[in-house]
Design an enzyme around this catalytic site. Sequence first.
Site, PDB file in Angstrom:
ATOM      1  N   TYR A   7       0.830  -1.206   0.000  1.00  0.00           N
ATOM      2  CA  TYR A   7       0.000   0.000   0.000  1.00  0.00           C
ATOM      3  C   TYR A   7       0.865   1.257   0.000  1.00  0.00           C
ATOM      4  O   TYR A   7       0.677   2.154  -0.834  1.00  0.00           O
ATOM      5  CB  TYR A   7      -0.917  -0.016   1.220  1.00  0.00           C
ATOM      6  CG  TYR A   7      -1.762   1.235   1.374  1.00  0.00           C
ATOM      7  CD1 TYR A   7      -2.697   1.584   0.420  1.00  0.00           C
ATOM      8  CD2 TYR A   7      -1.616   2.057   2.491  1.00  0.00           C
ATOM      9  CE1 TYR A   7      -3.476   2.727   0.554  1.00  0.00           C
ATOM     10  CE2 TYR A   7      -2.394   3.199   2.639  1.00  0.00           C
ATOM     11  CZ  TYR A   7      -3.314   3.528   1.673  1.00  0.00           C
ATOM     12  OH  TYR A   7      -4.078   4.662   1.819  1.00  0.00           O
TER      13      TYR A   7
ATOM     14  N   LYS B 224       1.152   3.998  -3.109  1.00  0.00           N
ATOM     15  CA  LYS B 224       0.779   5.393  -2.909  1.00  0.00           C
ATOM     16  C   LYS B 224       1.972   6.321  -3.145  1.00  0.00           C
ATOM     17  O   LYS B 224       1.809   7.426  -3.683  1.00  0.00           O
ATOM     18  CB  LYS B 224       0.222   5.587  -1.500  1.00  0.00           C
ATOM     19  CG  LYS B 224      -1.100   4.874  -1.247  1.00  0.00           C
ATOM     20  CD  LYS B 224      -2.226   5.404  -2.127  1.00  0.00           C
ATOM     21  CE  LYS B 224      -2.782   6.720  -1.631  1.00  0.00           C
ATOM     22  NZ  LYS B 224      -3.994   7.143  -2.374  1.00  0.00           N
TER      23      LYS B 224
END
Length: 309
Positions: free
Chosen positions: A136, A140
């Site tokens: 994640y 990002k």
Amino acid sequence: MKIAVTGASGFVGGAVCRGAVAAGHDVLALGRRAHLDPEHVAGAPYRAHDLTDAPALHHDLAGIDVVVHAAGPASDTLPAQSHWDAHVGGTRTVLAALARDTRLVHLSTASVYDPRRPTVRAREDAAPVPAHPDAYGAAKAAAERLVRGSRPDAVILRPHAVYGPGETTLLPRLLAAVRAGRVPVPGRGPRAVSLTRIDTLVAAVLAVLDGPAGVYNVADAEPVELLAMIESVLAARGVRARPLGLPVPLARATALVAGVCARVRGTAPVLTRYAVRHLAAERTLDVTALRARSGYAPPPTDVLDAADW
């Protein structure tokens, strides 16, 4: 102002739509669901969208002044490829679809800071770091680099631990972790954490629609103590339980076992290695830049009201 919001079917995107409509903006809601309750986006026109289809998105964004890109799952339990497709691929599609005179407000995350060390009143120039141990954060960070490389006029917002009515990640996992009156929490001793109420994030988005370009941390005015916050939230929900600090090595081992069991059962693990890294140390943000450059002053955290969750 004409605003398009990607990820409008989600918790954050829907809140941004409702806030923008309430502020008098002309809003177009874009999301992955085929159908959506109009109340979720305050009656704004809604279009189901595939963020791999740049030409169709370019057509829908014609005449739009600002795109708020809020699409993508905020989860640490999905496969790495899912994060890459949603956050990096989706951002690449949005960038390809934008007209040169359309403003981009990109919703990132404080997970782009280095999770291997405490985040102490972090300033925006401390991220993104070169490598992340979790999918994640890595996805990002890569999405941020795409935005900063192609649209220097964009605004990037980095909230941390977004909470509020309708939130679907933090509270459910906290409640699921309760066992025999205890909630296992990685790490021992007090530590501070910045939280971001959904109203704070929405107000920050509205404040930067026509403000200076740049990267801004977004959080409530001051950090809270993690264990005390957990206890307050549980009490507000009528749950009789207290946090129990786990030594980090034990928490890591527990997360490993939980991950294996979850894969066998086909469920999401209650504790992950990502959560261990992020909960075991201080995670606080400096919001000076947001105050100084956008004029928005975040309110303090208030987690004592059950309605906040």
